[in-house]
Design an enzyme around this catalytic site. Structure first.
Site, PDB file in Angstrom:
ATOM      1  CG  MET A  16       8.959  -8.608   6.007  1.00 52.65           C
ATOM      2  SD  MET A  16       8.718  -7.419   7.336  1.00 52.65           S
ATOM      3  CE  MET A  16       8.716  -8.537   8.732  1.00 52.65           C
ATOM      4  CB  THR A  19      -0.952   0.046   1.220  1.00 51.37           C
ATOM      5  OG1 THR A  19      -0.185   0.098   2.420  1.00 51.37           O
ATOM      6  CG2 THR A  19      -1.895  -1.142   1.224  1.00 51.37           C
ATOM      7  CG  LEU A  77      18.550  -4.490   3.471  1.00 49.77           C
ATOM      8  CD1 LEU A  77      18.140  -3.155   2.867  1.00 49.77           C
ATOM      9  CD2 LEU A  77      18.775  -5.538   2.386  1.00 49.77           C
ATOM     10  CD  GLU A 120      25.860   2.575  11.150  1.00 58.51           C
ATOM     11  OE1 GLU A 120      26.173   3.346  12.079  1.00 58.51           O
ATOM     12  OE2 GLU A 120      25.611   2.943   9.972  1.00 58.51           O
ATOM     13  CB  ALA A 180       0.994   9.004   9.324  1.00 59.48           C
ATOM     14  CD  GLU A 181       2.637   3.236   7.656  1.00 59.73           C
ATOM     15  OE1 GLU A 181       3.019   2.536   6.706  1.00 59.73           O
ATOM     16  OE2 GLU A 181       2.202   2.763   8.711  1.00 59.73           O
ATOM     17  CG  HIS A 228       9.415   2.527  12.342  1.00 59.21           C
ATOM     18  ND1 HIS A 228       9.613   1.154  12.391  1.00 59.21           N
ATOM     19  CD2 HIS A 228       9.008   2.896  13.582  1.00 59.21           C
ATOM     20  CE1 HIS A 228       9.348   0.720  13.623  1.00 59.21           C
ATOM     21  NE2 HIS A 228       8.987   1.749  14.363  1.00 59.21           N
TER      22      HIS A 228
HETATM   23  C1  GRF Z   1       3.733  -0.498   6.766  1.00 63.58           C
HETATM   24  O1  GRF Z   1       2.916  -0.417   7.911  1.00 63.58           O
HETATM   25  C2  GRF Z   1       5.071   0.109   7.058  1.00 63.58           C
HETATM   26  O2  GRF Z   1       5.031   1.133   8.031  1.00 63.58           O
HETATM   27  C3  GRF Z   1       5.852  -1.026   7.612  1.00 63.58           C
HETATM   28  O3  GRF Z   1       5.420  -2.173   6.890  1.00 63.58           O
HETATM   29  C4  GRF Z   1       4.095  -1.935   6.425  1.00 63.58           C
HETATM   30  C5  GRF Z   1       4.088  -2.171   4.936  1.00 63.58           C
HETATM   31  O4  GRF Z   1       2.789  -2.148   4.471  1.00 63.58           O
HETATM   32  N1  GRF Z   1       7.272  -0.816   7.446  1.00 63.58           N
HETATM   33  P1  GRF Z   1       2.541  -2.115   2.877  1.00 63.58           P
HETATM   34  O5  GRF Z   1       3.204  -3.352   2.296  1.00 63.58           O
HETATM   35  O6  GRF Z   1       3.149  -0.852   2.345  1.00 63.58           O
HETATM   36  O7  GRF Z   1       1.028  -2.141   2.735  1.00 63.58           O
END
Ligand code: GRF
Length: 203
Positions: free
Chosen positions: A94, A16, A97, A151, A183-184, A113
């Site tokens: 996930m 998303t 790195l 890092e 937010a994101e 985040h």
């Molecule tokens: C999001 O909540 C982001 O903050 C976290 O992982 C999730 C990824 O969601 N790092 P998507 O795959 O972008 O829907």
């Protein structure tokens, strides 16, 4: 003279945040960069469908097939170089790195985040666990952060943050959705444009 920074988005799940970047690009809100590649360590990631729908190249190095993390990382680096990537965006990626990887892209790799760093971040704080911790602590405000990757897990310089209210009766799932929506999906596209613009000036 470069006219746009070529961006790679690394995803492991639904994508998303990738979609938010692609939509912002379509709306002309990302003038200094263009998504040129989507990389996933999960062949089943819906993010890959979103990339294909947008006509964006994809590269898959599935965790279950390329089990060795170093080998997987080398393959990812190869794809980034092949596509002449100038900015790496981690959006729910996930695979942890290595320091060598983050050094190669220092100043050219960012991460989203789902909390207001320095709260609820660092090793073990990912996905719903972040929102579970925020609810357990009883914070009234949480949010999201875009930061440079170095890092230290979730430890790089902060680029943008946006606050989101915690509401009565929130569950980790309802809070996660609100943080993503309010937010994101707002600050990640904004950060991509900000960083690409700054990188263009240096190019
Ligand atoms: C999001 O909540 C982001 O903050 C976290 O992982 C999730 C990824 O969601 N790092 P998507 O795959 O972008 O829907």
């Amino acid at each position: 003279m470069l006219n746009k920074i070529r961006v790679a988005v690394l995803c492991s799940g639904g994508g998303t945040n990738l979609q938010a970047i692609l939509d912002a690009q379509t709306a002309g809100k990302i003038a200094s960069g263009e998504v040129a590649l989507v990389v996933s360590d999960n062949a089943g990631a819906y993010a890959l469908e979103r990339a294909k729908g947008a006509g964006v190249a994809t590269a898959v190095f599935d965790r279950r097939e390329v089990r060795d993390r170093t080998q997987r990382e080398q393959a990812i680096l190869g794809a980034l170089r092949q596509h002449k990537i100038g900015l790496v965006v981690l959006a729910g990626f996930m695979t942890i790195l290595s320091e060598a990887f983050t050094r190669e892209y220092e100043g050219r790799m960012i991460n989203i985040h789902p909390s207001l760093i320095p709260s609820f971040c660092g090793p073990g704080f990912y996905g719903l666990k972040v929102h579970e911790a925020a609810l357990a602590r009883g914070v009234k405000v949480t949010g999201a952060t875009v930061h440079y990757v170095n890092e230290v897990c979730d430890g790089g310089p902060i680029i943008l943050q946006k606050a989101v209210a915690v509401e009565e009766g929130d569950t980790p799932e309802t809070l996660q959705k609100r943080v993503m929506r309010q937010a994101e999906w707002q600050i990640l596209p904004q950060a991509v444009e900000l960083v690409c613009k700054a990188l263009l000036k240096k190019a």
